[in-house]
Write a protein that holds these residues in place. Structure first.
Motif, mmCIF file in Angstrom:
data_model
loop_
_atom_site.group_PDB
_atom_site.id
_atom_site.type_symbol
_atom_site.label_atom_id
_atom_site.label_comp_id
_atom_site.label_asym_id
_atom_site.label_seq_id
_atom_site.Cartn_x
_atom_site.Cartn_y
_atom_site.Cartn_z
ATOM 1 N N GLU A 170 38.877 5.469 -67.354
ATOM 2 C CA GLU A 170 39.456 4.128 -67.530
ATOM 3 C C GLU A 170 38.377 3.047 -67.446
ATOM 4 O O GLU A 170 38.416 2.067 -68.190
ATOM 5 C CB GLU A 170 40.531 3.873 -66.468
ATOM 6 C CG GLU A 170 41.737 4.794 -66.551
ATOM 7 C CD GLU A 170 42.631 4.539 -67.751
ATOM 8 O OE1 GLU A 170 42.540 3.452 -68.353
ATOM 9 O OE2 GLU A 170 43.422 5.441 -68.086
ATOM 10 N N ALA A 171 37.395 3.246 -66.549
ATOM 11 C CA ALA A 171 36.322 2.253 -66.397
ATOM 12 C C ALA A 171 35.404 2.217 -67.610
ATOM 13 O O ALA A 171 34.715 1.217 -67.830
ATOM 14 C CB ALA A 171 35.517 2.555 -65.136
ATOM 15 N N ASN A 172 35.370 3.289 -68.395
ATOM 16 C CA ASN A 172 34.472 3.360 -69.554
ATOM 17 C C ASN A 172 35.185 3.166 -70.887
ATOM 18 O O ASN A 172 34.587 3.402 -71.939
ATOM 19 C CB ASN A 172 33.720 4.697 -69.550
ATOM 20 C CG ASN A 172 32.594 4.685 -68.546
ATOM 21 O OD1 ASN A 172 31.505 4.219 -68.837
ATOM 22 N ND2 ASN A 172 32.862 5.152 -67.339
ATOM 23 N N LEU A 173 36.435 2.745 -70.863
ATOM 24 C CA LEU A 173 37.162 2.467 -72.104
ATOM 25 C C LEU A 173 36.568 1.253 -72.805
ATOM 26 O O LEU A 173 36.259 0.251 -72.168
ATOM 27 C CB LEU A 173 38.639 2.192 -71.833
ATOM 28 C CG LEU A 173 39.541 3.377 -71.580
ATOM 29 C CD1 LEU A 173 40.965 2.905 -71.284
ATOM 30 C CD2 LEU A 173 39.546 4.326 -72.748
ATOM 31 N N GLU A 174 36.383 1.373 -74.102
ATOM 32 C CA GLU A 174 35.940 0.250 -74.923
ATOM 33 C C GLU A 174 37.130 -0.176 -75.768
ATOM 34 O O GLU A 174 37.752 0.650 -76.429
ATOM 35 C CB GLU A 174 34.773 0.661 -75.828
ATOM 36 C CG GLU A 174 33.540 1.111 -75.071
ATOM 37 C CD GLU A 174 32.450 1.630 -75.984
ATOM 38 O OE1 GLU A 174 32.484 1.340 -77.203
ATOM 39 O OE2 GLU A 174 31.566 2.334 -75.485
ATOM 40 N N GLY A 175 37.453 -1.460 -75.745
ATOM 41 C CA GLY A 175 38.599 -1.951 -76.493
ATOM 42 C C GLY A 175 38.268 -2.206 -77.956
ATOM 43 O O GLY A 175 37.174 -1.928 -78.436
ATOM 44 N N ARG A 176 39.239 -2.747 -78.662
ATOM 45 C CA ARG A 176 39.032 -3.107 -80.065
ATOM 46 C C ARG A 176 38.020 -4.243 -80.169
ATOM 47 O O ARG A 176 37.981 -5.129 -79.319
ATOM 48 C CB ARG A 176 40.359 -3.545 -80.681
ATOM 49 C CG ARG A 176 41.366 -2.437 -80.824
ATOM 50 C CD ARG A 176 42.672 -2.982 -81.418
ATOM 51 N NE ARG A 176 43.534 -1.907 -81.817
ATOM 52 C CZ ARG A 176 44.483 -1.384 -81.046
ATOM 53 N NH1 ARG A 176 44.676 -1.867 -79.827
ATOM 54 N NH2 ARG A 176 45.233 -0.380 -81.478
ATOM 55 N N VAL A 177 37.215 -4.220 -81.230
ATOM 56 C CA VAL A 177 36.245 -5.282 -81.464
ATOM 57 C C VAL A 177 37.008 -6.566 -81.788
ATOM 58 O O VAL A 177 37.887 -6.578 -82.655
ATOM 59 C CB VAL A 177 35.289 -4.914 -82.620
ATOM 60 C CG1 VAL A 177 34.325 -6.053 -82.903
ATOM 61 C CG2 VAL A 177 34.537 -3.635 -82.289
ATOM 62 N N LEU A 178 36.701 -7.617 -81.070
ATOM 63 C CA LEU A 178 37.380 -8.916 -81.207
ATOM 64 C C LEU A 178 38.888 -8.791 -80.981
ATOM 65 O O LEU A 178 39.663 -9.631 -81.435
ATOM 66 C CB LEU A 178 37.096 -9.545 -82.583
ATOM 67 C CG LEU A 178 35.626 -9.792 -82.917
ATOM 68 C CD1 LEU A 178 35.487 -10.301 -84.349
ATOM 69 C CD2 LEU A 178 35.005 -10.780 -81.944
ATOM 70 N N ILE A 181 39.879 -5.157 -84.293
ATOM 71 C CA ILE A 181 39.201 -4.224 -85.199
ATOM 72 C C ILE A 181 38.976 -2.887 -84.505
ATOM 73 O O ILE A 181 38.426 -2.829 -83.406
ATOM 74 C CB ILE A 181 37.855 -4.808 -85.670
ATOM 75 C CG1 ILE A 181 38.072 -6.136 -86.400
ATOM 76 C CG2 ILE A 181 37.121 -3.812 -86.564
ATOM 77 C CD1 ILE A 181 36.813 -6.898 -86.707
ATOM 78 N N GLY A 182 39.388 -1.816 -85.162
ATOM 79 C CA GLY A 182 39.168 -0.477 -84.627
ATOM 80 C C GLY A 182 40.222 -0.070 -83.614
ATOM 81 O O GLY A 182 41.259 -0.716 -83.468
ATOM 82 N N GLU A 183 39.920 1.005 -82.906
ATOM 83 C CA GLU A 183 40.828 1.557 -81.909
ATOM 84 C C GLU A 183 40.111 1.631 -80.561
ATOM 85 O O GLU A 183 38.888 1.713 -80.511
ATOM 86 C CB GLU A 183 41.278 2.962 -82.320
ATOM 87 C CG GLU A 183 42.174 3.002 -83.543
ATOM 88 C CD GLU A 183 43.510 2.311 -83.305
ATOM 89 O OE1 GLU A 183 44.051 2.411 -82.182
ATOM 90 O OE2 GLU A 183 44.003 1.658 -84.236
ATOM 91 N N PRO A 184 40.852 1.644 -79.456
ATOM 92 C CA PRO A 184 40.210 1.877 -78.157
ATOM 93 C C PRO A 184 39.495 3.225 -78.183
ATOM 94 O O PRO A 184 39.954 4.172 -78.826
ATOM 95 C CB PRO A 184 41.386 1.879 -77.178
ATOM 96 C CG PRO A 184 42.462 1.109 -77.867
ATOM 97 C CD PRO A 184 42.284 1.396 -79.331
ATOM 98 N N ARG A 185 38.362 3.311 -77.485
ATOM 99 C CA ARG A 185 37.554 4.519 -77.551
ATOM 100 C C ARG A 185 36.720 4.656 -76.284
ATOM 101 O O ARG A 185 36.594 3.719 -75.505
ATOM 102 C CB ARG A 185 36.659 4.489 -78.787
ATOM 103 C CG ARG A 185 35.677 3.351 -78.783
ATOM 104 C CD ARG A 185 35.304 2.879 -80.182
ATOM 105 N NE ARG A 185 34.463 1.699 -80.164
ATOM 106 C CZ ARG A 185 34.892 0.462 -80.010
ATOM 107 N NH1 ARG A 185 36.174 0.230 -79.842
ATOM 108 N NH2 ARG A 185 34.074 -0.552 -80.005
#
Length: 199
Positions: A170-178, A181-185
């Motif tokens: 959970e601490a290393n989740l990257e959200g959508r750009v802006l 754009i894109g998917e959480p990853r």
């Protein structure tokens, strides 16, 4: 005739110097000043040693680490250089498998991957990116679903509680750009390095 050749040669030399030397050096200089980490390949170091790049996936085989999505890259066969063999995450030969949805080879490979994941006991649900390759074969990210599905097996291999490992995910989740754009990853290399720091 010499009056026509001389200006042509001068223009070739001038534009070769401008577009082949001056412009690339100027862009390289601007990139090094504005975005030095990105300009140098987004390299990640641990204890002064380069361990990878945040832009290129790696093949993690140990049960102590989260695994990335399958890679369809190939490399030359050491026994016969005229042939190629599977070489996961071969950054010098980035490519997808180019197999279509009606390809028996693709269906067989996906089914084999799913069976292997279940047989290894690493996951109880197989996310789509756990069984399919990316277009480049070098994707450094996995979906949160794939990461969380591996949390139990990684926790067991590291003698940690599953809740501790899930918290690292959970601490290393990257959200959508802006935000759109894109998917959480989750970046697999950064996630695995965070796990190493935890212990």
């Amino acid at each position: 005739m010499l009056s026509q050749i001389r200006p042509a040669v001068v223009m070739i030399v001038l534009f070769t110097a401008l577009t082949g030397i001056v412009y690339p050096l100027a862009i390289t200089g601007v990139a090094q000043l504005a975005l030095p980490a990105q300009a140098n390949g987004s390299v990640i170091e641990r204890d002064g040693t380069v361990v990878g790049s945040s832009l290129i996936g790696q093949n993690f085989a140990s049960d102590r680490y989260f695994h990335g999505r399958p890679s369809a890259t190939t490399g030359p066969d050491p026994a016969d250089p005229s042939k190629s063999i599977d070489a996961p995450y071969n950054a010098s030969n980035s490519m997808g498998s180019n197999l279509g949805p009606t390809s028996k080879k693709l269906v067989d490979r996906v089914n084999a991957t799913i069976e292997a994941e279940f047989a290894a006991g690493r996951v109880d649900v197989v996310a789509a990116d756990a069984a399919t390759t990316s277009a480049s074969g070098l994707d450094p990210h996995i979906s949160p679903q794939f990461a969380l599905a591996q949390a139990g097996a990684v926790a067991k291999a590291r003698n940690l509680s599953e809740s501790q490992v899930r918290a690292v995910v959970e601490a290393n989740l990257e959200g959508r750009v802006l935000g759109v754009i894109g998917e959480p990853r989750v970046n697999v290399l950064l996630l695995n390095l965070a796990l190493d720091r935890l212990q």
